[in-house]
Design an enzyme around this catalytic site. Structure first.
Site, PDB file in Angstrom:
ATOM      1  N   LYS A   1      62.525  -6.883  41.882  1.00  0.00           N
ATOM      2  CA  LYS A   1      63.275  -5.856  41.158  1.00  0.00           C
ATOM      3  C   LYS A   1      64.328  -6.494  40.239  1.00  0.00           C
ATOM      4  O   LYS A   1      64.670  -7.661  40.396  1.00  0.00           O
ATOM      5  CB  LYS A   1      63.948  -4.899  42.157  1.00  0.00           C
ATOM      6  CG  LYS A   1      62.968  -4.202  43.108  1.00  0.00           C
ATOM      7  CD  LYS A   1      61.928  -3.361  42.394  1.00  0.00           C
ATOM      8  CE  LYS A   1      61.319  -2.250  43.225  1.00  0.00           C
ATOM      9  NZ  LYS A   1      60.181  -2.569  44.079  1.00  0.00           N
TER      10      LYS A   1
HETATM   11  C1  LIG Z   1      59.694  -1.320  45.241  1.00  0.00           C
HETATM   12  C2  LIG Z   1      59.590   0.156  45.224  1.00  0.00           C
HETATM   13  C3  LIG Z   1      59.872   0.918  46.357  1.00  0.00           C
HETATM   14  C4  LIG Z   1      60.091   0.308  47.716  1.00  0.00           C
HETATM   15  O1  LIG Z   1      61.163  -0.536  47.768  1.00  0.00           O
HETATM   16  P1  LIG Z   1      61.409  -1.466  49.079  1.00  0.00           P
HETATM   17  O2  LIG Z   1      62.799  -1.965  48.867  1.00  0.00           O
HETATM   18  O3  LIG Z   1      60.379  -2.554  49.021  1.00  0.00           O
HETATM   19  O4  LIG Z   1      61.260  -0.608  50.262  1.00  0.00           O
HETATM   20  C5  LIG Z   1      59.897   2.291  46.241  1.00  0.00           C
HETATM   21  N1  LIG Z   1      59.613   2.905  45.074  1.00  0.00           N
HETATM   22  C6  LIG Z   1      59.284   2.212  43.969  1.00  0.00           C
HETATM   23  C7  LIG Z   1      58.990   2.946  42.706  1.00  0.00           C
HETATM   24  C8  LIG Z   1      59.240   0.814  44.027  1.00  0.00           C
HETATM   25  O5  LIG Z   1      58.865   0.120  42.943  1.00  0.00           O
END
Ligand SMILES: *Cc1c(COP(=O)(O)O)cnc(C)c1O
Length: 379
Positions: free
Chosen positions: A183
């Site tokens: 992210k």
């Molecule tokens: C990465 C992601 C998640 C989940 O995030 P985690 O921190 O891995 O639980 C949820 N929604 C979207 C759109 C994502 O890209």
């Protein structure tokens, strides 16, 4: 040339922040988390912020705090990461998939309205790829139908985004972020939940700590044992200070970093073959430019992607429509014709590398390679 799909931007400078936590008393949730939560409150101008060890646990704890469970429905777009639906399944509630807009790929408001029933407890818009939907309008639409429906914004892609000058959390009841490895802001694994509703956060915090009345750091605050109790079920979703220590520098510079991502994205948009389909960013929206998706005709997508990978470009898919995944197909058997845009986009989508350290040479290589494969496959 090799262009990996993602490279983080955390260098040796971050080591001293982690070393500082190693010298402290607790490695888990404590002072570092509190100060990052203060930063989040200021950045988003909200009353409450709580760090978590993932988006998924933040969402799970929020649903538990709202007492969402069997018999309840949660409306969400089918074009998103599967975690969104999985968390709903884990509570025993039913995920209700709706389609997305052809241009922006963000959730279709009219589809949400059609999906609302007496059982709807939560509507979960996803701020996909770094864009944001018009949350003020969505809030009006949903709350006019039923005031008690809770709006939870998935901001895993949209930390630094805004719509009409307004950031995440402004028009939703809860907004949730992810600091997972790929992210825009990352601490390996992590997340955060923000809200203006103090009493709701009073339920979410314990739901992130087994349902226990206070985090360890508060329980031992006076050095005298106090009984704790569990009145409501919780998950284990708090973030350790050890990881939170990686966040402040990134949050301080997030808008500067966004500018670099934007330049990369603009470069892609202006130079990639215009016969490719792109996600349309509305003029009201400042995008976090989290991912750069392109769309090719479905029959050649997989071969296109493999060719790209063989040429050294670390491209991926974000996402195939959730209703197509085996678990969901078996359980709900939803026809593609019910989710036509999500199905079609998911069948042709390819995500190109987009991160701060991409060099101009790497960007040009990706563009030349994609354009060459377009000629090969599309003519
Ligand atoms: C990465 C992601 C998640 C989940 O995030 P985690 O921190 O891995 O639980 C949820 N929604 C979207 C759109 C994502 O890209």
């Amino acid at each position: 040339m090799k262009v990996p799909f993602f490279r983080h931007n955390l260098d040796e400078n971050y080591a001293s922040s982690v070393a500082q936590v190693l010298r402290s008393e607790y490695l888990t949730t404590g002072g570092v988390c509190r100060s990052v939560e203060d930063m989040l409150r200021r950045y988003f101008s909200v009353e409450e912020a709580c760090l978590t060890n993932s988006w998924s646990n933040a969402m799970f704890a929020s649903l538990l705090a709202l007492d969402v469970g069997p018999g309840d429905e949660v409306i969400l777009p089918a074009m998103t990461f599967v975690a969104c639906a999985n968390v709903v399944e884990l509570t025993g509630a039913r995920p209700v998939f709706v389609d997305v807009d052809t241009d922006t790929l963000l959730v279709d408001f009219e589809a949400i309205v059609r999906a609302i029933t007496d059982r709807t407890r939560v509507v979960m818009p996803v701020q996909l790829y770094g864009q944001m939907c018009d949350m003020a309008t969505l809030r009006n639409i949903v709350k006019r139908i039923r005031d008690d429906i809770v709006l939870i914004e998935d901001c895993a892609h949209s930390f630094e985004s805004s719509y009409a000058g307004e950031r995440p959390g402004k028009h939703s009841d809860i907004a949730i972020f992810s600091f997972y490895a790929t992210k825009n802001i990352t601490c390996g694994e992590g997340g955060a939940v923000i809200t203006n509703d103090r009493s709701l956060m009073g339920k979410i915090r314990p739901a992130l700590s087994h349902g226990v009345s206070a985090f360890a750091v508060d329980r031992f605050a006076e050095g005298i044992y106090r009984h704790w109790d569990v009145a409501h079920l919780g998950t284990k979703g708090n973030l350790p200070d050890l990881l939170a220590a990686l966040l402040p520098r990134q949050i301080e510079r997030v808008d500067e970093f966004r500018y670099v991502r934007l330049q990369h994205a603009k470069h892609y948009r202006s130079r990639l073959d215009p016969r490719l389909r792109f996600a349309h960013v509305s003029p009201q929206c400042v995008s976090a430019e989290h991912l750069f998706p392109i769309h090719v005709p479905a029959p050649c997508r997989d071969a296109f992607l493999v060719t790209l990978n063989k040429e050294g470009v670390g491209a991926t898919i974000n996402y195939r429509s959730i209703h197509r995944l085996t678990y969901y197909k078996k359980k709900y058997a939803i026809e593609d014709s019910e989710l036509p845009v999500s199905s079609e986009w998911g069948d042709g989508e390819i995500t190109l590398p987009l991160y701060l350290s991409l060099s101009p040479r790497q960007l040009d290589y990706v563009i030349e390679t994609v354009n060459r494969i377009v000629k090969e496959f599309i003519g």
